[in-house]
Design a protein around this motif. Sequence first.
Motif, PDB file in Angstrom:
ATOM      1  N   PRO A  19     -22.876  14.547 -32.694  1.00  0.00           N
ATOM      2  CA  PRO A  19     -24.039  13.661 -32.730  1.00  0.00           C
ATOM      3  C   PRO A  19     -24.957  14.018 -33.892  1.00  0.00           C
ATOM      4  N   SER A  20     -25.678  13.021 -34.371  1.00  0.00           N
ATOM      5  CA  SER A  20     -26.646  13.258 -35.442  1.00  0.00           C
ATOM      6  C   SER A  20     -27.846  14.011 -34.881  1.00  0.00           C
ATOM      7  N   ALA A  21     -28.644  14.573 -35.771  1.00  0.00           N
ATOM      8  CA  ALA A  21     -29.842  15.309 -35.350  1.00  0.00           C
ATOM      9  C   ALA A  21     -30.807  14.378 -34.622  1.00  0.00           C
ATOM     10  N   ALA A  22     -30.920  13.139 -35.093  1.00  0.00           N
ATOM     11  CA  ALA A  22     -31.825  12.180 -34.450  1.00  0.00           C
ATOM     12  C   ALA A  22     -31.371  11.861 -33.026  1.00  0.00           C
ATOM     13  N   LEU A  23     -30.069  11.701 -32.829  1.00  0.00           N
ATOM     14  CA  LEU A  23     -29.556  11.425 -31.492  1.00  0.00           C
ATOM     15  C   LEU A  23     -29.765  12.617 -30.569  1.00  0.00           C
ATOM     16  N   LYS A  24     -29.571  13.832 -31.078  1.00  0.00           N
ATOM     17  CA  LYS A  24     -29.818  15.029 -30.262  1.00  0.00           C
ATOM     18  C   LYS A  24     -31.284  15.108 -29.849  1.00  0.00           C
ATOM     19  N   ARG A  25     -32.191  14.802 -30.775  1.00  0.00           N
ATOM     20  CA  ARG A  25     -33.623  14.847 -30.442  1.00  0.00           C
ATOM     21  C   ARG A  25     -33.987  13.798 -29.404  1.00  0.00           C
ATOM     22  N   ARG A  26     -33.422  12.606 -29.517  1.00  0.00           N
ATOM     23  CA  ARG A  26     -33.703  11.549 -28.528  1.00  0.00           C
ATOM     24  C   ARG A  26     -33.190  11.940 -27.144  1.00  0.00           C
ATOM     25  N   ALA A  27     -31.981  12.469 -27.095  1.00  0.00           N
ATOM     26  CA  ALA A  27     -31.410  12.893 -25.819  1.00  0.00           C
ATOM     27  C   ALA A  27     -32.214  14.053 -25.231  1.00  0.00           C
ATOM     28  N   LEU A  28     -32.650  14.973 -26.084  1.00  0.00           N
ATOM     29  CA  LEU A  28     -33.452  16.107 -25.640  1.00  0.00           C
ATOM     30  C   LEU A  28     -34.801  15.643 -25.107  1.00  0.00           C
ATOM     31  N   PHE A  29     -35.416  14.667 -25.772  1.00  0.00           N
ATOM     32  CA  PHE A  29     -36.679  14.107 -25.303  1.00  0.00           C
ATOM     33  C   PHE A  29     -36.502  13.468 -23.926  1.00  0.00           C
ATOM     34  N   PHE A  30     -35.416  12.721 -23.745  1.00  0.00           N
ATOM     35  CA  PHE A  30     -35.147  12.072 -22.463  1.00  0.00           C
ATOM     36  C   PHE A  30     -34.894  13.104 -21.371  1.00  0.00           C
ATOM     37  N   LEU A  31     -34.127  14.143 -21.674  1.00  0.00           N
ATOM     38  CA  LEU A  31     -33.877  15.211 -20.704  1.00  0.00           C
ATOM     39  C   LEU A  31     -35.185  15.898 -20.318  1.00  0.00           C
ATOM     40  N   GLN A  32     -36.020  16.185 -21.308  1.00  0.00           N
ATOM     41  CA  GLN A  32     -37.308  16.824 -21.026  1.00  0.00           C
ATOM     42  C   GLN A  32     -38.165  15.935 -20.133  1.00  0.00           C
ATOM     43  N   ALA A  33     -38.177  14.646 -20.393  1.00  0.00           N
ATOM     44  CA  ALA A  33     -38.960  13.723 -19.567  1.00  0.00           C
ATOM     45  C   ALA A  33     -38.453  13.718 -18.123  1.00  0.00           C
ATOM     46  N   LEU A  34     -37.139  13.786 -17.950  1.00  0.00           N
ATOM     47  CA  LEU A  34     -36.575  13.778 -16.604  1.00  0.00           C
ATOM     48  C   LEU A  34     -36.905  15.036 -15.813  1.00  0.00           C
ATOM     49  N   VAL A  35     -36.843  16.191 -16.448  1.00  0.00           N
ATOM     50  CA  VAL A  35     -36.987  17.442 -15.693  1.00  0.00           C
ATOM     51  C   VAL A  35     -38.403  18.000 -15.671  1.00  0.00           C
ATOM     52  N   THR A  36     -39.301  17.471 -16.484  1.00  0.00           N
ATOM     53  CA  THR A  36     -40.665  18.010 -16.485  1.00  0.00           C
ATOM     54  C   THR A  36     -41.720  16.983 -16.091  1.00  0.00           C
ATOM     55  N   SER A  37     -41.298  15.795 -15.664  1.00  0.00           N
ATOM     56  CA  SER A  37     -42.279  14.788 -15.258  1.00  0.00           C
ATOM     57  C   SER A  37     -42.971  15.212 -13.969  1.00  0.00           C
ATOM     58  N   ASP A  38     -44.053  14.547 -13.660  1.00  0.00           N
ATOM     59  CA  ASP A  38     -44.799  14.851 -12.439  1.00  0.00           C
ATOM     60  C   ASP A  38     -43.973  14.590 -11.189  1.00  0.00           C
ATOM     61  N   SER A  39     -43.068  13.627 -11.270  1.00  0.00           N
ATOM     62  CA  SER A  39     -42.248  13.288 -10.102  1.00  0.00           C
ATOM     63  C   SER A  39     -40.987  14.150  -9.996  1.00  0.00           C
ATOM     64  N   ALA A  40     -40.710  14.987 -10.983  1.00  0.00           N
ATOM     65  CA  ALA A  40     -39.513  15.843 -10.936  1.00  0.00           C
ATOM     66  C   ALA A  40     -39.701  16.945  -9.898  1.00  0.00           C
ATOM     67  N   ASP A  41     -38.624  17.255  -9.197  1.00  0.00           N
ATOM     68  CA  ASP A  41     -38.665  18.320  -8.196  1.00  0.00           C
ATOM     69  C   ASP A  41     -37.549  19.329  -8.490  1.00  0.00           C
ATOM     70  N   ASP A  42     -37.447  20.329  -7.638  1.00  0.00           N
ATOM     71  CA  ASP A  42     -36.439  21.378  -7.830  1.00  0.00           C
ATOM     72  C   ASP A  42     -35.020  20.813  -7.832  1.00  0.00           C
ATOM     73  N   ASP A  43     -34.775  19.818  -6.986  1.00  0.00           N
ATOM     74  CA  ASP A  43     -33.433  19.237  -6.916  1.00  0.00           C
ATOM     75  C   ASP A  43     -33.047  18.562  -8.229  1.00  0.00           C
ATOM     76  N   ARG A  44     -33.990  17.865  -8.855  1.00  0.00           N
ATOM     77  CA  ARG A  44     -33.684  17.211 -10.122  1.00  0.00           C
ATOM     78  C   ARG A  44     -33.375  18.237 -11.202  1.00  0.00           C
ATOM     79  N   VAL A  45     -34.119  19.324 -11.229  1.00  0.00           N
ATOM     80  CA  VAL A  45     -33.853  20.376 -12.211  1.00  0.00           C
ATOM     81  C   VAL A  45     -32.471  20.972 -11.965  1.00  0.00           C
ATOM     82  N   ARG A  46     -32.098  21.157 -10.714  1.00  0.00           N
ATOM     83  CA  ARG A  46     -30.764  21.692 -10.400  1.00  0.00           C
ATOM     84  C   ARG A  46     -29.657  20.723 -10.808  1.00  0.00           C
TER      85      ARG A  46
END
Length: 107
Positions: free
Chosen positions: A27-54
């Motif tokens: 993947p290109s660097a831009a695609l890696k950054r976009r995917a990383l941003f999306f992953l960060q949003a999923l696991v660190t959002s206010d609605s994220a819980d321990d199960d989502r991180v697992r």
Amino acid sequence: EVGLGIYSSSSHTVDGSSTSQAQIILPSAALKRRALFFLQALVTSDSADDDRVRIFAPAIQFVAGRLLDVNTSDDNGDVEYTNDAQTREMGLAMMCRILEQKKSVNA
């Protein structure tokens, strides 16, 4: 999977052939950054819980093990690709936020 550079045994290349028969397109660097941003949003959002991180633990471990280094090497020690500073910084910020939020930090 593709955005971060994680490939399973069922991964395919552009021509549709199996990865065991053809070279994997990274993947290109831009695609890696976009995917990383999306992953960060999923696991660190206010609605994220321990199960989502697992659930996303393999992707988080991939980020910690492969995207925080300047050079990423394959099993033979050959450099596969170099991670740019912005990708490493985003990965490190995500890891820090996960630790600060104390959501399943042992995952």
